[in-house]
Design a protein around this motif. Structure first.
Motif, PDB file in Angstrom:
ATOM      1  N   LEU A 324       1.171  -1.114  -0.220  1.00 34.52           N
ATOM      2  CA  LEU A 324      -0.348  -0.237   0.276  1.00 34.52           C
ATOM      3  C   LEU A 324       0.787   1.154   0.269  1.00 34.52           C
ATOM      4  CD1 LEU A 324      -3.200  -0.001  -0.237  1.00 34.52           C
ATOM      5  CD2 LEU A 324      -3.113   0.905   2.769  1.00 34.52           C
ATOM      6  N   LYS A 325       0.662   2.241  -0.839  1.00 38.36           N
ATOM      7  CA  LYS A 325       1.200   3.734  -1.229  1.00 38.36           C
ATOM      8  C   LYS A 325       0.067   4.268  -0.984  1.00 38.36           C
ATOM      9  CE  LYS A 325       4.127   1.588  -4.402  1.00 38.36           C
ATOM     10  NZ  LYS A 325       5.111   1.886  -5.840  1.00 38.36           N
ATOM     11  N   ILE A 326      -0.864   4.885  -1.633  1.00 41.13           N
ATOM     12  CA  ILE A 326      -1.792   5.346  -0.613  1.00 41.13           C
ATOM     13  C   ILE A 326      -2.604   4.903   0.008  1.00 41.13           C
ATOM     14  CG2 ILE A 326      -3.194   7.305  -2.233  1.00 41.13           C
ATOM     15  CD1 ILE A 326      -0.127   7.485  -2.540  1.00 41.13           C
ATOM     16  N   TRP A 327      -3.311   5.579   0.785  1.00 39.17           N
ATOM     17  CA  TRP A 327      -4.468   4.680   2.274  1.00 39.17           C
ATOM     18  C   TRP A 327      -5.057   6.291   2.785  1.00 39.17           C
ATOM     19  CZ3 TRP A 327      -3.730   3.748   7.585  1.00 39.17           C
ATOM     20  CH2 TRP A 327      -4.648   2.974   8.302  1.00 39.17           C
ATOM     21  N   ALA A 328      -6.041   6.325   2.200  1.00 42.13           N
ATOM     22  CA  ALA A 328      -7.217   7.341   2.301  1.00 42.13           C
ATOM     23  C   ALA A 328      -8.687   7.229   2.576  1.00 42.13           C
ATOM     24  CB  ALA A 328      -7.101   8.396   0.811  1.00 42.13           C
ATOM     25  N   LEU A 329      -9.079   7.300   3.846  1.00 39.94           N
ATOM     26  CA  LEU A 329     -10.161   6.299   4.754  1.00 39.94           C
ATOM     27  C   LEU A 329     -10.763   7.973   5.478  1.00 39.94           C
ATOM     28  CD1 LEU A 329      -9.505   3.850   6.509  1.00 39.94           C
ATOM     29  CD2 LEU A 329     -10.722   4.223   3.841  1.00 39.94           C
ATOM     30  N   GLY A 330     -10.237   9.545   4.949  1.00 36.23           N
ATOM     31  CA  GLY A 330     -11.364  10.309   5.662  1.00 36.23           C
ATOM     32  C   GLY A 330     -12.142  10.412   5.699  1.00 36.23           C
ATOM     33  N   ASP A 331     -12.675  11.330   5.960  1.00 35.38           N
ATOM     34  CA  ASP A 331     -14.256  12.160   5.804  1.00 35.38           C
ATOM     35  C   ASP A 331     -15.493  10.321   6.609  1.00 35.38           C
ATOM     36  OD1 ASP A 331     -13.664  15.018   5.931  1.00 35.38           O
ATOM     37  OD2 ASP A 331     -13.015  14.417   4.318  1.00 35.38           O
ATOM     38  N   ASN A 332     -15.227   9.932   7.746  1.00 36.96           N
ATOM     39  CA  ASN A 332     -15.367   8.248   7.570  1.00 36.96           C
ATOM     40  C   ASN A 332     -16.134   8.531   9.087  1.00 36.96           C
ATOM     41  OD1 ASN A 332     -16.064   6.757   4.911  1.00 36.96           O
ATOM     42  ND2 ASN A 332     -14.309   7.468   4.858  1.00 36.96           N
ATOM     43  N   TYR A 333     -16.599   7.487   9.811  1.00 37.31           N
ATOM     44  CA  TYR A 333     -17.148   7.231  11.332  1.00 37.31           C
ATOM     45  C   TYR A 333     -15.830   6.809  11.373  1.00 37.31           C
ATOM     46  CZ  TYR A 333     -20.902  10.094   9.190  1.00 37.31           C
ATOM     47  OH  TYR A 333     -21.552  10.770   9.034  1.00 37.31           O
ATOM     48  N   LEU A 334     -14.761   6.569  11.541  1.00 39.20           N
ATOM     49  CA  LEU A 334     -14.020   5.477  11.854  1.00 39.20           C
ATOM     50  C   LEU A 334     -13.441   5.077  13.278  1.00 39.20           C
ATOM     51  CD1 LEU A 334     -11.313   4.956   9.022  1.00 39.20           C
ATOM     52  CD2 LEU A 334     -13.525   3.087   9.897  1.00 39.20           C
TER      53      LEU A 334
END
Length: 694
Positions: A324-334
């Protein structure tokens, strides 16, 4: 789509910018019309539907029987839930009688042990299989469900009406014109894999509301699975495939559907697409948790699912996705803490987890040597900043805003020459800005508003590359507002020093040299004297000018019409006198003009009746009394100059600061851009740009 993942690679935010034609909110994107692949006849999406909604799309058992046998009447009978025609009853009764006679004769004669077929076997072969929609060959349906139930999906999901798995099995069995050979084992041959990946994508379609997608991208057509996409060209002439994309036209490697109206949960079956390297599903309405089956996607180097409704904790197995190089989970409910396994993701270049509800420490990122962009803002992370905090890190863009960090700013943030962007606003950082050992030619963006900083001393003079500086709402006191030291920072586009207890004095003359300024806010900083002549003369590119809540005197300038980009002008709560000059009516881009709680007199009809000021939405003056204004009904203040009870705009303190919209990256020399101009709950303006929806 080729993704350069080096130091100057396109980040997820740039990917989003490149792909922002697919906006979530409003107008549909401008794309190339979908054209069928050469040699493949395009067909409309054929979904298994028998009702108005997905849950009711498969027929009941009674409906199935009605399509296979005659409608129930006096010629049908019920036995243990099995509907039989009268002639079938007669045949069965005769058969039973014959069996009894033969059995009796055999018993009497001690005859042979040979047996005849049982009734249960015959009835079972005639029964309609569970979940069968009555479309296509029933035996093929049995085979499809049999294989999938053994190796891919649960039998109950496959046989339960209306589930994505059931709908997909019926489509594969009865409506798919490709009619793949049904595999006999798991993935031992390429043909099996092609069958499985087609099934997985059909499940994906049903699980995420494919019937309502903005672009169907040829899903559920007779085209090969690798052709379930639509091509479009961006301004950079790079071709993208919206949908799926296959390496060598065989195995799905890209799943690219941002902002397409996907609604639902990611099916566990996605984990069987083990050749996937790129998933871009940001800007949809995907809910639920991250399925554990995704840990099988060990070839992933790009995973972007920002701006969805994903919940739960980040699973510990994330550390298994070592490519994995790019990992984007922003703007969620984590929620929850970051798993320690993240430190095994040694190839990470960019991480975007901002805008969640994550807690605990962020030290897990400190030793990732390839990490260049780290966005962790708007969470509940905590820790004490000191000179060991991210020491030795090669991160170029660091967003820690709106968390619970305390301590002091590390000196290496400013002396190592690595950081280009540092956003630590809305934390609990104390002390003063560190002094620099040498001029810093890398830091372009520094935001530290809403902290507890007490001094800036002379640290700003050597930040030569600064374009964005925000030190608003700290506890700076007993210092003169930076003057000559800022005049040398000619790259500045955004300067906010508001809401600090600077020593009283005029607006510094050196600010007239900042000819690239687009936004200047000195609100509530004890400014005295007149409004400097250089502001309308030199700072003609200003979009926002906020000098409110000071003690400025004199008259308003005559030559404001030179400020052809000005949209927001806040001169309220000062001591200006005279009239609002006629040439103010030439400010055709002006959207908000606050002139209330001053000593202005005369009229404002030239503002109200201007044929050029078509964008003006908020105009506040002191009326009735000193200044007549027929168009100031919404924001018309009482004739009280120094009494806060006479304030306009719902008695709300206006603040022009904003959180950045990380669509652009400094690593690509693209700068940044406004998301919204938010002054209060009722004063919100969308940016007036050519490439964003208003």
């Amino acid at each position: 789509m080729d993704v350069d993942l080096g130091d100057n690679s396109a980040s997820t935010r740039q990917d989003a910018a490149a792909e922002e034609n697919f906006t979530i909110d409003e107008d549909p994107p401008v794309v190339v019309e979908e054209e069928p692949v050469v040699g493949v006849v395009e067909e409309p999406v054929t979904a298994v539907e028998f009702g108005d909604d997905v849950g009711a799309s498969l027929p009941s058992a009674e409906e199935i029987r009605s399509t296979i046998v005659a409608p129930p009447n006096s010629n049908t009978f019920e036995l243990a839930g099995l509907t039989l025609k009268k002639w079938q009853w007669y045949a069965m009764a005769g058969g039973l009688a014959l069996v009894m006679i033969i059995g009796l004769s055999v018993g009497l004669s001690g005859g042979s042990s040979s047996s005849s077929p049982s009734i249960d076997d015959a009835s079972a072969s005639a029964a309609t299989p569970l979940g069968y929609a009555g479309v296509g060959d029933v035996e093929r349906y049995r085979g499809v469900v049999g294989f999938l139930g053994d190796f891919i999906s649960s039998k109950s999901q496959l046989e339960t009406r209306g589930t994505p798995q059931n709908l997909a099995a019926n489509w594969m069995a009865g409506l798919d014109k490709d009619q793949f050979t049904i595999p006999y084992d798991s993935m031992t041959t390429d043909g099996n894999y092609y069958f499985i990946q087609r099934y997985v994508m059909v499940v994906f379609y049903y699980a995420l509301g494919g019937q309502n997608w903005q672009y169907s991208s040829r899903f559920l057509t007779s085209a090969q699975t690798c052709d379930w996409n639509r091509g479009f060209d961006l301004d950079n002439e790079e071709e993208y495939r919206f949908g799926v994309h296959c390496e060598n036209r065989e195995e799905i490697s890209y799943l690219f559907m941002p902002g397409n109206g996907l609604r639902g949960s990611i099916p566990t079956e996605l984990g069987y697409l083990t050749k996937l390297t790129h998933i871009s599903l940001f800007g949809n309405e995907i809910k639920g948790t991250i399925p554990d089956s995704m840990q099988e996607l060990t070839n992933l180097d790009f995973l972007a699912m920002e701006s969805n409704m994903i919940s739960g904790e980040i699973p510990d197995w994330i550390g298994n996705l070592h490519r994995l190089k790019i990992w984007a989970l922003g703007d969620n409910y984590l929620t929850g803490k970051l798993p320690a396994s993240i430190n095994r993701l040694s190839n990470l270049v960019e991480v975007a987890l901002d805008g969640n509800d994550l807690t605990g420490s962020v030290q897990v990122f400190e030793d990732l040597s390839k990490l260049r962009r780290l966005y962790l803002g708007e969470n509940k992370f905590e820790g004490t900043m000191d000179n060991d905090f991210f020491a030795g890190s090669k991160v170029k863009e660091l967003d820690l805003a709106s968390n619970q960090f305390d301590g002091t700013l590390p000196t290496h943030f400013f002396n190592d020459g690595v950081l280009q962007l540092l956003d630590v606003h809305n934390n609990k950082i104390k002390g003063e800005l560190p002094s620099l050992e040498a001029p810093n030619l890398s830091l372009k963006f520094f935001s530290a508003f809403e902290n507890q900083l007490t001094s800036v001393a002379d640290a700003l003079a050597d930040l030569k590359a600064l374009e964005h500086l925000d030190l608003s709402a700290n506890k700076i006191t007993g210092e003169d507002m930076p003057d000559g030291s800022l005049g040398d920072l000619t790259n500045l586009k955004y300067l906010f020093l508001s809401n600090n207890d600077w020593n009283a004095g005029p607006v510094p003359e050196s600010y007239g040299l900042l000819t690239n300024l687009e936004e200047l806010s000195l609100q509530s900083t004890h400014r005295t004297g007149i409004l400097p002549h250089y502001i309308p003369s030199n700072l003609t590119g200003l979009v926002l000018l906020d000098l409110g809540k000071n003690a400025l005197t004199g008259t308003l300038p005559n030559h404001m019409k030179q400020m052809t980009d000005l949209q927001f002008l806040l001169l309220n709560q000062n001591q200006f006198s005279g009239t609002i000059k006629k040439n103010f009516a030439d400010l055709s881009t002006l959207r908000m003009f606050l002139a209330d709680q001053n000593d202005l007199t005369g009229g404002a009809e030239h503002i109200c009746n201007s044929q050029k000021m078509n964008q003006l939405e908020a105009f506040a003056t002191d009326c009735p009394g000193k200044l007549d204004c027929e168009c100031c009904q919404q924001y018309c203040c009482s004739n009280i100059v120094n009494d806060n009870d006479g304030a306009c705009y719902d008695d709300t303190e206006l603040v022009a600061n904003f959180d950045m919209d990380w669509v652009q990256s400094f690593s690509m020399d693209s700068g940044y851009q406004r998301d919204d101009y938010v002054f209060s709950e009722n004063l919100i303006f969308r940016p007036m740009t050519e490439d964003k929806d208003l």
